[in-house]
Motif scaffolding. Structure first.
Motif, PDB file in Angstrom:
ATOM      1  N   SER A 176       0.853  -1.188   0.000  1.00 12.09           N
ATOM      2  CA  SER A 176       0.000   0.000   0.000  1.00 12.09           C
ATOM      3  C   SER A 176       0.885   1.232   0.000  1.00 12.09           C
ATOM      4  O   SER A 176       1.811   1.341   0.799  1.00 12.09           O
ATOM      5  N   LYS A 177       0.567   2.147  -0.911  1.00 11.08           N
ATOM      6  CA  LYS A 177       1.346   3.390  -0.988  1.00 11.08           C
ATOM      7  C   LYS A 177       0.489   4.522  -0.458  1.00 11.08           C
ATOM      8  O   LYS A 177      -0.606   4.769  -0.957  1.00 11.08           O
ATOM      9  N   GLN A 178       0.977   5.188   0.571  1.00 10.97           N
ATOM     10  CA  GLN A 178       0.218   6.287   1.185  1.00 10.97           C
ATOM     11  C   GLN A 178       1.140   7.495   1.295  1.00 10.97           C
ATOM     12  O   GLN A 178       1.940   7.575   2.219  1.00 10.97           O
ATOM     13  N   GLY A 179       1.043   8.368   0.309  1.00  7.48           N
ATOM     14  CA  GLY A 179       1.956   9.509   0.266  1.00  7.48           C
ATOM     15  C   GLY A 179       3.376   9.005   0.060  1.00  7.48           C
ATOM     16  O   GLY A 179       3.630   8.215  -0.858  1.00  7.48           O
ATOM     17  N   ARG A 180       4.276   9.414   0.937  1.00  7.05           N
ATOM     18  CA  ARG A 180       5.679   8.994   0.805  1.00  7.05           C
ATOM     19  C   ARG A 180       5.951   7.651   1.471  1.00  7.05           C
ATOM     20  O   ARG A 180       7.082   7.184   1.504  1.00  7.05           O
ATOM     21  N   LYS A 181       4.914   7.051   2.047  1.00  4.05           N
ATOM     22  CA  LYS A 181       5.128   5.785   2.749  1.00  4.05           C
ATOM     23  C   LYS A 181       4.637   4.598   1.923  1.00  4.05           C
ATOM     24  O   LYS A 181       3.566   4.653   1.330  1.00  4.05           O
ATOM     25  N   LEU A 182       5.459   3.576   1.916  1.00  2.00           N
ATOM     26  CA  LEU A 182       5.092   2.344   1.234  1.00  2.00           C
ATOM     27  C   LEU A 182       5.072   1.222   2.270  1.00  2.00           C
ATOM     28  O   LEU A 182       6.090   0.937   2.904  1.00  2.00           O
ATOM     29  N   TYR A 183       3.910   0.628   2.443  1.00  2.00           N
ATOM     30  CA  TYR A 183       3.768  -0.444   3.429  1.00  2.00           C
ATOM     31  C   TYR A 183       3.851  -1.797   2.736  1.00  2.00           C
ATOM     32  O   TYR A 183       3.231  -1.997   1.687  1.00  2.00           O
ATOM     33  N   VAL A 184       4.628  -2.700   3.331  1.00  2.38           N
ATOM     34  CA  VAL A 184       4.645  -4.090   2.866  1.00  2.38           C
ATOM     35  C   VAL A 184       4.052  -4.902   4.019  1.00  2.38           C
ATOM     36  O   VAL A 184       4.723  -5.177   5.007  1.00  2.38           O
ATOM     37  N   MET A 185       2.784  -5.229   3.878  1.00  3.43           N
ATOM     38  CA  MET A 185       2.034  -5.749   5.024  1.00  3.43           C
ATOM     39  C   MET A 185       1.772  -7.241   4.900  1.00  3.43           C
ATOM     40  O   MET A 185       1.172  -7.685   3.920  1.00  3.43           O
ATOM     41  N   PRO A 186       2.234  -8.030   5.882  1.00  3.54           N
ATOM     42  CA  PRO A 186       1.896  -9.459   5.860  1.00  3.54           C
ATOM     43  C   PRO A 186       0.376  -9.628   5.888  1.00  3.54           C
ATOM     44  O   PRO A 186      -0.303  -8.931   6.643  1.00  3.54           O
ATOM     45  N   ASN A 187      -0.149 -10.550   5.089  1.00  2.00           N
ATOM     46  CA  ASN A 187      -1.613 -10.692   5.008  1.00  2.00           C
ATOM     47  C   ASN A 187      -2.267 -11.083   6.328  1.00  2.00           C
ATOM     48  O   ASN A 187      -3.447 -10.810   6.545  1.00  2.00           O
ATOM     49  N   CYS A 188      -1.490 -11.731   7.210  1.00  2.17           N
ATOM     50  CA  CYS A 188      -2.113 -12.136   8.491  1.00  2.17           C
ATOM     51  C   CYS A 188      -2.262 -10.944   9.443  1.00  2.17           C
ATOM     52  O   CYS A 188      -2.926 -11.052  10.464  1.00  2.17           O
ATOM     53  N   ILE A 189      -1.618  -9.811   9.114  1.00  3.02           N
ATOM     54  CA  ILE A 189      -1.861  -8.591   9.900  1.00  3.02           C
ATOM     55  C   ILE A 189      -2.854  -7.765   9.105  1.00  3.02           C
ATOM     56  O   ILE A 189      -2.490  -7.089   8.144  1.00  3.02           O
ATOM     57  N   ASN A 190      -4.110  -7.873   9.460  1.00  2.61           N
ATOM     58  CA  ASN A 190      -5.084  -7.097   8.681  1.00  2.61           C
ATOM     59  C   ASN A 190      -6.208  -6.568   9.563  1.00  2.61           C
ATOM     60  O   ASN A 190      -6.543  -7.117  10.604  1.00  2.61           O
ATOM     61  N   LYS A 191      -6.747  -5.467   9.094  1.00  2.23           N
ATOM     62  CA  LYS A 191      -7.723  -4.730   9.897  1.00  2.23           C
ATOM     63  C   LYS A 191      -9.045  -5.487  10.021  1.00  2.23           C
ATOM     64  O   LYS A 191      -9.706  -5.421  11.049  1.00  2.23           O
ATOM     65  N   SER A 192      -9.424  -6.209   8.959  1.00  5.62           N
ATOM     66  CA  SER A 192     -10.764  -6.797   8.993  1.00  5.62           C
ATOM     67  C   SER A 192     -10.861  -7.951   9.986  1.00  5.62           C
ATOM     68  O   SER A 192     -11.900  -8.123  10.630  1.00  5.62           O
ATOM     69  N   LEU A 193      -9.785  -8.742  10.158  1.00  2.00           N
ATOM     70  CA  LEU A 193      -9.828  -9.829  11.156  1.00  2.00           C
ATOM     71  C   LEU A 193      -9.947  -9.257  12.563  1.00  2.00           C
ATOM     72  O   LEU A 193     -10.716  -9.747  13.386  1.00  2.00           O
ATOM     73  N   ALA A 194      -9.173  -8.198  12.809  1.00  2.00           N
ATOM     74  CA  ALA A 194      -9.224  -7.564  14.136  1.00  2.00           C
ATOM     75  C   ALA A 194     -10.603  -6.941  14.370  1.00  2.00           C
ATOM     76  O   ALA A 194     -11.145  -7.003  15.477  1.00  2.00           O
ATOM     77  N   LEU A 195     -11.171  -6.366  13.312  1.00  2.00           N
ATOM     78  CA  LEU A 195     -12.515  -5.775  13.431  1.00  2.00           C
ATOM     79  C   LEU A 195     -13.559  -6.856  13.772  1.00  2.00           C
ATOM     80  O   LEU A 195     -14.435  -6.630  14.603  1.00  2.00           O
ATOM     81  N   GLU A 196     -13.426  -8.021  13.145  1.00  2.00           N
ATOM     82  CA  GLU A 196     -14.355  -9.125  13.445  1.00  2.00           C
ATOM     83  C   GLU A 196     -14.316  -9.474  14.933  1.00  2.00           C
ATOM     84  O   GLU A 196     -15.346  -9.677  15.572  1.00  2.00           O
ATOM     85  N   PHE A 197     -13.087  -9.517  15.460  1.00  2.00           N
ATOM     86  CA  PHE A 197     -12.903  -9.852  16.879  1.00  2.00           C
ATOM     87  C   PHE A 197     -13.643  -8.842  17.766  1.00  2.00           C
ATOM     88  O   PHE A 197     -14.378  -9.214  18.678  1.00  2.00           O
ATOM     89  N   VAL A 198     -13.456  -7.551  17.472  1.00  6.58           N
ATOM     90  CA  VAL A 198     -14.082  -6.513  18.308  1.00  6.58           C
ATOM     91  C   VAL A 198     -15.604  -6.493  18.103  1.00  6.58           C
ATOM     92  O   VAL A 198     -16.366  -6.306  19.062  1.00  6.58           O
ATOM     93  N   THR A 199     -16.037  -6.718  16.871  1.00  6.56           N
ATOM     94  CA  THR A 199     -17.487  -6.763  16.593  1.00  6.56           C
ATOM     95  C   THR A 199     -18.148  -7.831  17.473  1.00  6.56           C
ATOM     96  O   THR A 199     -19.205  -7.601  18.067  1.00  6.56           O
ATOM     97  N   ASP A 200     -17.493  -9.002  17.566  1.00  5.10           N
ATOM     98  CA  ASP A 200     -18.033 -10.083  18.404  1.00  5.10           C
ATOM     99  C   ASP A 200     -18.041  -9.685  19.877  1.00  5.10           C
ATOM    100  O   ASP A 200     -19.010  -9.912  20.584  1.00  5.10           O
ATOM    101  N   ARG A 201     -16.921  -9.102  20.320  1.00  6.33           N
ATOM    102  CA  ARG A 201     -16.829  -8.707  21.742  1.00  6.33           C
ATOM    103  C   ARG A 201     -17.936  -7.723  22.118  1.00  6.33           C
ATOM    104  O   ARG A 201     -18.508  -7.787  23.188  1.00  6.33           O
ATOM    105  N   LEU A 202     -18.199  -6.772  21.215  1.00  2.00           N
ATOM    106  CA  LEU A 202     -19.187  -5.733  21.514  1.00  2.00           C
ATOM    107  C   LEU A 202     -20.608  -6.166  21.160  1.00  2.00           C
ATOM    108  O   LEU A 202     -21.563  -5.443  21.429  1.00  2.00           O
ATOM    109  N   GLU A 203     -20.699  -7.321  20.513  1.00  2.00           N
ATOM    110  CA  GLU A 203     -21.990  -7.816  20.008  1.00  2.00           C
ATOM    111  C   GLU A 203     -22.681  -6.733  19.173  1.00  2.00           C
ATOM    112  O   GLU A 203     -23.879  -6.468  19.329  1.00  2.00           O
TER     113      GLU A 203
END
Ligand SMILES: [Mg+2]
Length: 272
Positions: A176-203
């Motif tokens: 992902s390129k965001q301005g001058r920053k280029l991220y090389v992100m392992p697929n297992c680190i992702n926002k949607s999995l973490a969001l699923e976890f919190v969605t469940d916790r908060l019901e």
């Protein structure tokens, strides 16, 4: 009913001097981050006011690629004592509950990183030619989770991005390129999995998600309502988007305000 508003921060809700655009006067901006005594991130005053009001009717969940330390610099974002219960930082590698990392979550991510062989040293050896060529200026690490680079925007070409994307895609990374920053992100680190976890916790029954970059795409697509700023990396990539995902009319800091207003409308209609 619990409505969860999960949002990326930088270039979605908050904006640097460079990314905020020129359509708004300094007077109408609120400072939400200071760095070495200089203002570093902004929202519109109107947007920030509505955002703060929203916290009484909605669970806000920041979902950021910032590390915890970088996230804590955002003093202006919340009223004191009104910080969200959960925050997702380091792009989903860390979930904070009342400001403290949930260890079992991060342990699981660590195990997955090892199993997938998607470690930082693995990335760094492969970008060496780009550093020698001067298109990548510097490589940095986010607390051993992932690597990101500072690029020379004049030298780092679209082809460079595509070549590296393809190379790393096969190895289990998203670029992902965001301005001058280029991220090389392992697929297992992702926002949607973490969001699923919190969605469940908060019901949570309804999830609204917003984000500008390719690292936000899964989370936005998976939500009940999704928002993407018009200037987003996702839009520049011309992807076809489903009908529950809206693109803002505005760009820059005004896109942030627009998203907050639309989320507020959704809330209003739900509770009516
Ligand atoms: Mg962003």
């Amino acid at each position: 009913m619990t409505i969860l508003f999960a949002s990326d921060l930088d270039r979605t809700l908050i904006y640097s001097k460079k990314s905020r655009g020129h359509e708004i006067s300094e007077h109408d901006l609120a400072i939400v981050e200071w760095r070495e005594n200089n203002p570093a991130a902004f929202m519109t005053k109107e947007g920030l006011e509505i955002f703060k009001e929203l916290s009484s009717s909605i669970e806000f969940l920041p979902v950021t690629t910032r590390t915890n330390k970088q996230y804590e610099r955002l003093f202006g974002l919340y009223n004191p004592q009104e910080k969200p219960t959960y925050s997702i930082v380091s792009n989903g590698a860390v979930i904070l509950e009342n400001g403290r990392p949930i260890p079992e979550w991060s342990d699981k991510v660590k195990e997955q990183l090892e199993a997938d062989c998607t470690s930082i040293p693995h990335v760094l050896s492969q970008i060496e030619p780009y550093i020698q060529r001067g298109s990548i200026l510097n490589s940095l690490q986010a607390e051993n989770w992932f690597a990101y680079m500072i690029i020379d925007e004049g030298r780092f070409t679209v082809e460079d991005f595509e070549d590296l994307s393809q190379l790393f895609f096969k190895q289990g990374f998203t670029l992902s390129k965001q301005g001058r920053k280029l991220y090389v992100m392992p697929n297992c680190i992702n926002k949607s999995l973490a969001l699923e976890f919190v969605t469940d916790r908060l019901e949570a029954e309804i999830v609204i998600a917003a984000g500008d970059s390719l690292l936000d795409l899964d989370m936005v697509l998976g939500a009940d309502y999704g928002f993407i700023p018009q200037h987003g990396e996702v839009i520049l990539n011309n992807r076809a988007l489903p009908s529950h995902v809206q693109i803002t009319d505005h760009t820059g800091v005004l896109a942030g305000e627009e998203i907050i207003k639309k989320v507020s409308e959704i809330c209003y209609n739900m509770y009516e």
